[in-house]
Design an enzyme around this catalytic site. Sequence first.
Site, PDB file in Angstrom:
ATOM      1  N   LYS A  22      38.861  26.765  77.208  1.00 42.55           N
ATOM      2  CA  LYS A  22      38.481  27.868  78.089  1.00 42.55           C
ATOM      3  C   LYS A  22      38.775  29.200  77.378  1.00 42.55           C
ATOM      4  O   LYS A  22      38.078  29.541  76.435  1.00 42.55           O
ATOM      5  CB  LYS A  22      39.184  27.720  79.443  1.00 42.55           C
ATOM      6  CG  LYS A  22      38.615  26.522  80.211  1.00 42.55           C
ATOM      7  CD  LYS A  22      39.152  26.352  81.611  1.00 42.55           C
ATOM      8  CE  LYS A  22      38.362  25.290  82.355  1.00 42.55           C
ATOM      9  NZ  LYS A  22      39.124  24.077  82.664  1.00 42.55           N
ATOM     10  N   HIS A  26      43.147  27.318  83.754  1.00 39.99           N
ATOM     11  CA  HIS A  26      42.448  28.561  84.101  1.00 39.99           C
ATOM     12  C   HIS A  26      43.375  29.782  84.028  1.00 39.99           C
ATOM     13  O   HIS A  26      42.998  30.868  84.456  1.00 39.99           O
ATOM     14  CB  HIS A  26      41.839  28.465  85.507  1.00 39.99           C
ATOM     15  CG  HIS A  26      40.554  27.695  85.530  1.00 39.99           C
ATOM     16  ND1 HIS A  26      39.348  28.235  85.153  1.00 39.99           N
ATOM     17  CD2 HIS A  26      40.293  26.409  85.858  1.00 39.99           C
ATOM     18  CE1 HIS A  26      38.392  27.331  85.269  1.00 39.99           C
ATOM     19  NE2 HIS A  26      38.943  26.212  85.698  1.00 39.99           N
ATOM     20  N   SER A  64      40.858  26.212  90.443  1.00 45.49           N
ATOM     21  CA  SER A  64      39.594  26.693  89.894  1.00 45.49           C
ATOM     22  C   SER A  64      38.520  26.964  90.933  1.00 45.49           C
ATOM     23  O   SER A  64      37.653  27.799  90.714  1.00 45.49           O
ATOM     24  CB  SER A  64      39.077  25.704  88.856  1.00 45.49           C
ATOM     25  OG  SER A  64      38.862  24.446  89.455  1.00 45.49           O
TER      26      SER A  64
HETATM   27  C1  LIG Z   1      38.946  22.615  82.740  1.00 46.41           C
HETATM   28  C2  LIG Z   1      40.147  21.960  83.249  1.00 46.41           C
HETATM   29  C3  LIG Z   1      40.630  20.773  82.681  1.00 46.41           C
HETATM   30  C4  LIG Z   1      39.874  20.035  81.617  1.00 46.41           C
HETATM   31  O1  LIG Z   1      39.915  20.707  80.402  1.00 46.41           O
HETATM   32  P1  LIG Z   1      39.269  20.020  79.115  1.00 46.41           P
HETATM   33  O2  LIG Z   1      40.065  20.518  77.967  1.00 46.41           O
HETATM   34  O3  LIG Z   1      37.851  20.455  79.090  1.00 46.41           O
HETATM   35  O4  LIG Z   1      39.397  18.546  79.290  1.00 46.41           O
HETATM   36  C5  LIG Z   1      41.819  20.261  83.146  1.00 46.41           C
HETATM   37  N1  LIG Z   1      42.497  20.863  84.137  1.00 46.41           N
HETATM   38  C6  LIG Z   1      42.054  21.985  84.728  1.00 46.41           C
HETATM   39  C7  LIG Z   1      42.852  22.626  85.820  1.00 46.41           C
HETATM   40  C8  LIG Z   1      40.864  22.560  84.311  1.00 46.41           C
HETATM   41  O5  LIG Z   1      40.409  23.661  84.890  1.00 46.41           O
END
Ligand SMILES: *Cc1c(COP(=O)(O)O)cnc(C)c1O
Length: 401
Positions: free
Chosen positions: A248, A217, A189
């Site tokens: 996301k 992502h 990310s």
């Molecule tokens: C955003 C993200 C998470 C966390 O996601 P949530 O559902 O908000 O807990 C976990 N791993 C990665 C790689 C992320 O980018």
Amino acid sequence: MSINTEFTGALQAELDQLKADRVYKQLNHLESPQAARVQMEGRGEVVILSSNNYLGLSNEPSVVEAGIDALRQFGAGTASVRFICGTFTVHRDLEEAIARFVGTEASLSYVSAWNANEALTSTIVESGDFVVSDELNHASIIDSVRLAKAIKKCTTAVYKHGDLDDLRAKLAANRGARRKIIWTDGVFSMEGSIAKLPEIAQIARDEGAIVAMDDSHATGVLGETGRGTAEHFGMLGEVDIITSTLGKALGGAAGGFIAASSALVDMMTQRSRPQLFSNALPPTVAASSLQAIRFAEQHPERVRQLRENARYFREAITEAGFSPLAGETPIVPIIVGETAKAIEMSNRLLDEGVFVTGFGFPVVPHGQARVRCQLSAAHTREDMDFALAAFRKVGRALGVI
Ligand SMILES: *Cc1c(COP(=O)(O)O)cnc(C)c1O
């Protein structure tokens, strides 16, 4: 009796130090749904360039309606953990859709991807097992591995980011381990880079290891139809375990999942502690996420639009004189140097009506502080041009370009 003011005083002193060090995070409050442009309290309309709303589904009418319908049908929530009395039909429908979308036999939802990751490692390893993790993996993977090491006494190691020789060497040094897990993000990310999945899968095959990939992502983002890193590489069905978020691209509400073989998913249902001792996803969220997946399946043009927007923005910002990290994801990090500069840039961009976050040490290495832009299929050409004009103005003022 009063609360312990010595404790709260000590916390306040630490917080004051964060402010003095200019690393204190200010929260900005929004008064409208996530979208390309939002209403920010006290500021009015701003263009968002720091959201994970990659497909623009968080305010998609059918996604919102599905949540409202589920609230009417199922009520507020499960009032229990899954195996006691907390599973609704919408959970099963969602999990079938997730598995179909990411190309696995089965899936299991969690209240967040953090929760799913945390659940995974310690459930599938024992003492004598080996877990190796990319150094830039998400914090939730790092904590998951730490937890597994603490409670299961497995051996763990970190390999240099994307360094296949290092990965191979770490696995070779642990050939005696019963079970070997390789943990990687699908898309990293902070860099916007993509894991070298074909090579990692080959190394896993050679060493008898298992690949666990966090596609948070990448789900809804990578691949011709948004099915993630596996689709990007033509490897659907070839990854042992995929974890990802529903928070996301897939509606942006909350929730996460583990998608894998039926056996692994069943084992997580039987044994993973966050499943056994914590309530399930609210049905509203499960229904919205289910509709988000159906929408994504029916509208591959959204994924194409996202890719096109990312390409346009990346080219234009480069033309403006900035140096974004190279890549092909909608994450476009612009390196500006010192942490204070990234934060200053982010603040000035907000004054110009562009909401985009600056990241510095310790999230990224010293001297590589960055403003991380994230594109969405929801951005119009006008939104992007507005943001680009602000970048040119602020970049010149700060001597970045
Ligand atoms: C955003 C993200 C998470 C966390 O996601 P949530 O559902 O908000 O807990 C976990 N791993 C990665 C790689 C992320 O980018």
